[in-house]
Design a protein around this motif. Structure first.
Motif, mmCIF file in Angstrom:
data_model
loop_
_atom_site.group_PDB
_atom_site.id
_atom_site.type_symbol
_atom_site.label_atom_id
_atom_site.label_comp_id
_atom_site.label_asym_id
_atom_site.label_seq_id
_atom_site.Cartn_x
_atom_site.Cartn_y
_atom_site.Cartn_z
ATOM 1 N N MET A 1 37.938 47.257 11.715
ATOM 2 C CA MET A 1 36.505 47.099 11.901
ATOM 3 C C MET A 1 35.787 47.907 10.815
ATOM 4 O O MET A 1 36.020 49.078 10.648
ATOM 5 N N SER A 2 34.937 47.227 10.051
ATOM 6 C CA SER A 2 34.123 47.945 9.079
ATOM 7 C C SER A 2 32.766 48.231 9.722
ATOM 8 O O SER A 2 32.534 47.897 10.871
ATOM 9 N N ASP A 3 31.853 48.817 8.957
ATOM 10 C CA ASP A 3 30.552 49.116 9.540
ATOM 11 C C ASP A 3 29.630 47.891 9.565
ATOM 12 O O ASP A 3 28.535 47.961 10.112
ATOM 13 N N GLN A 4 30.061 46.763 9.003
ATOM 14 C CA GLN A 4 29.249 45.547 9.013
ATOM 15 C C GLN A 4 30.042 44.313 9.430
ATOM 16 O O GLN A 4 29.596 43.187 9.206
ATOM 17 N N LYS A 5 31.186 44.525 10.040
ATOM 18 C CA LYS A 5 32.041 43.411 10.425
ATOM 19 C C LYS A 5 32.989 43.871 11.522
ATOM 20 O O LYS A 5 33.484 44.997 11.482
ATOM 21 N N ILE A 6 33.209 42.999 12.501
ATOM 22 C CA ILE A 6 34.195 43.274 13.548
ATOM 23 C C ILE A 6 35.130 42.072 13.610
ATOM 24 O O ILE A 6 34.669 40.927 13.674
ATOM 25 N N THR A 7 36.432 42.332 13.594
ATOM 26 C CA THR A 7 37.421 41.268 13.757
ATOM 27 C C THR A 7 38.341 41.631 14.914
ATOM 28 O O THR A 7 38.801 42.771 15.012
ATOM 29 N N VAL A 8 38.571 40.657 15.792
ATOM 30 C CA VAL A 8 39.518 40.822 16.889
ATOM 31 C C VAL A 8 40.538 39.697 16.799
ATOM 32 O O VAL A 8 40.257 38.629 16.245
ATOM 33 N N GLN A 9 41.738 39.953 17.345
ATOM 34 C CA GLN A 9 42.815 38.960 17.309
ATOM 35 C C GLN A 9 43.525 38.895 18.650
ATOM 36 O O GLN A 9 43.589 39.895 19.380
ATOM 37 N N ARG A 10 44.082 37.715 18.911
ATOM 38 C CA ARG A 10 44.869 37.524 20.125
ATOM 39 C C ARG A 10 45.760 36.312 19.913
ATOM 40 O O ARG A 10 45.343 35.309 19.337
ATOM 41 N N THR A 11 46.970 36.388 20.403
ATOM 42 C CA THR A 11 47.837 35.227 20.403
ATOM 43 C C THR A 11 47.573 34.441 21.685
ATOM 44 O O THR A 11 47.572 35.012 22.777
ATOM 45 N N VAL A 12 47.300 33.147 21.511
ATOM 46 C CA VAL A 12 46.984 32.269 22.634
ATOM 47 C C VAL A 12 48.091 31.230 22.768
ATOM 48 O O VAL A 12 48.536 30.663 21.770
ATOM 49 N N ASP A 13 48.534 31.009 23.995
ATOM 50 C CA ASP A 13 49.585 30.025 24.268
ATOM 51 C C ASP A 13 48.999 28.617 24.285
ATOM 52 O O ASP A 13 48.820 28.005 25.349
ATOM 53 N N ALA A 14 48.673 28.130 23.096
ATOM 54 C CA ALA A 14 48.138 26.779 22.922
ATOM 55 C C ALA A 14 48.289 26.408 21.449
ATOM 56 O O ALA A 14 48.395 27.287 20.583
ATOM 57 N N SER A 15 48.280 25.115 21.184
ATOM 58 C CA SER A 15 48.390 24.669 19.796
ATOM 59 C C SER A 15 47.081 24.923 19.065
ATOM 60 O O SER A 15 46.002 24.950 19.666
ATOM 61 N N ALA A 16 47.179 25.096 17.760
ATOM 62 C CA ALA A 16 45.977 25.257 16.939
ATOM 63 C C ALA A 16 45.080 24.032 17.080
ATOM 64 O O ALA A 16 43.850 24.156 17.122
ATOM 65 N N LYS A 17 45.661 22.849 17.200
ATOM 66 C CA LYS A 17 44.888 21.609 17.356
ATOM 67 C C LYS A 17 44.055 21.655 18.642
ATOM 68 O O LYS A 17 42.863 21.320 18.630
ATOM 69 N N ASP A 18 44.660 22.064 19.752
ATOM 70 C CA ASP A 18 43.926 22.132 21.025
ATOM 71 C C ASP A 18 42.816 23.178 20.974
ATOM 72 O O ASP A 18 41.717 22.962 21.494
ATOM 73 N N LEU A 19 43.075 24.315 20.341
ATOM 74 C CA LEU A 19 42.058 25.358 20.205
ATOM 75 C C LEU A 19 40.901 24.879 19.325
ATOM 76 O O LEU A 19 39.738 25.097 19.647
ATOM 77 N N PHE A 20 41.251 24.200 18.232
ATOM 78 C CA PHE A 20 40.234 23.684 17.316
ATOM 79 C C PHE A 20 39.339 22.667 18.019
ATOM 80 O O PHE A 20 38.122 22.642 17.796
ATOM 81 N N GLU A 21 39.923 21.853 18.892
ATOM 82 C CA GLU A 21 39.148 20.864 19.665
ATOM 83 C C GLU A 21 38.072 21.559 20.509
ATOM 84 O O GLU A 21 36.951 21.076 20.609
#
Length: 153
Positions: A1-21
């Motif tokens: 995390m910078s002072d002007q940006k926050i990034t979070v991550q998580r592994t999700v049990d789903a395909s990238a295609k389904d998440l993108f939908e």
């Protein structure tokens, strides 16, 4: 995390295609929102590419109650990335951006990154009015959990 940006991550049990939908359907964004600001979409179409604009109905004390935002799509790569810059409806983006990145870890597992970046906000008056970040790291993490729940429903 910078002072002007926050990034979070998580592994999700789903395909990238389904998440993108889910991510490219503004009608589903109320399910994803961990901040509590998003109320509904304003008859928006599915995001098809950079340059698209979708409008959301919002509510928050920082804007005095109910308001609308126009979200200008700035990043789009099928099943990999979608992002937008938000602005009060009818105005140009002010510099803050949301970016969802999908990194397939297999057919049914995806590392999802969500970045909230306000580093491009240069309007000094806006920076005095708005106390960035408006959304906390915890609320962004909630959005990742909400995405995992939304894609499984």
């Amino acid at each position: 995390m910078s002072d002007q940006k926050i990034t979070v991550q998580r592994t999700v049990d789903a395909s990238a295609k389904d998440l993108f939908e889910v991510l490219t359907n503004p009608k589903r964004h109320t399910e994803l929102d961990g901040s509590g600001f998003v109320r509904s979409d304003e008859r928006s179409n599915r995001i098809q590419g950079v340059g698209d604009v979708f409008t959301m109905n919002m509510e928050g004390d920082h804007m005095g109650g109910e308001y609308q935002t126009d979200n200008h799509v700035t990043a789009y790569a099928e099943n990999t990335m979608v992002g937008w810059q938000t602005a009060p409806a009818g105005t140009d983006p002010k510099g803050w951006e949301w970016l969802w990145e999908l990194d397939a870890q297999g057919p049914d597992s995806t590392l999802v990154s969500l970045t909230y970046d306000w580093s491009k906000v240069t309007d000094k008056e806006l920076l005095q009015q708005v106390s960035f970040p408006l959304v906390s790291k915890g609320q962004l993490e909630d959005s990742l959990g909400n995405l995992a729940a939304a894609v499984s429903s």
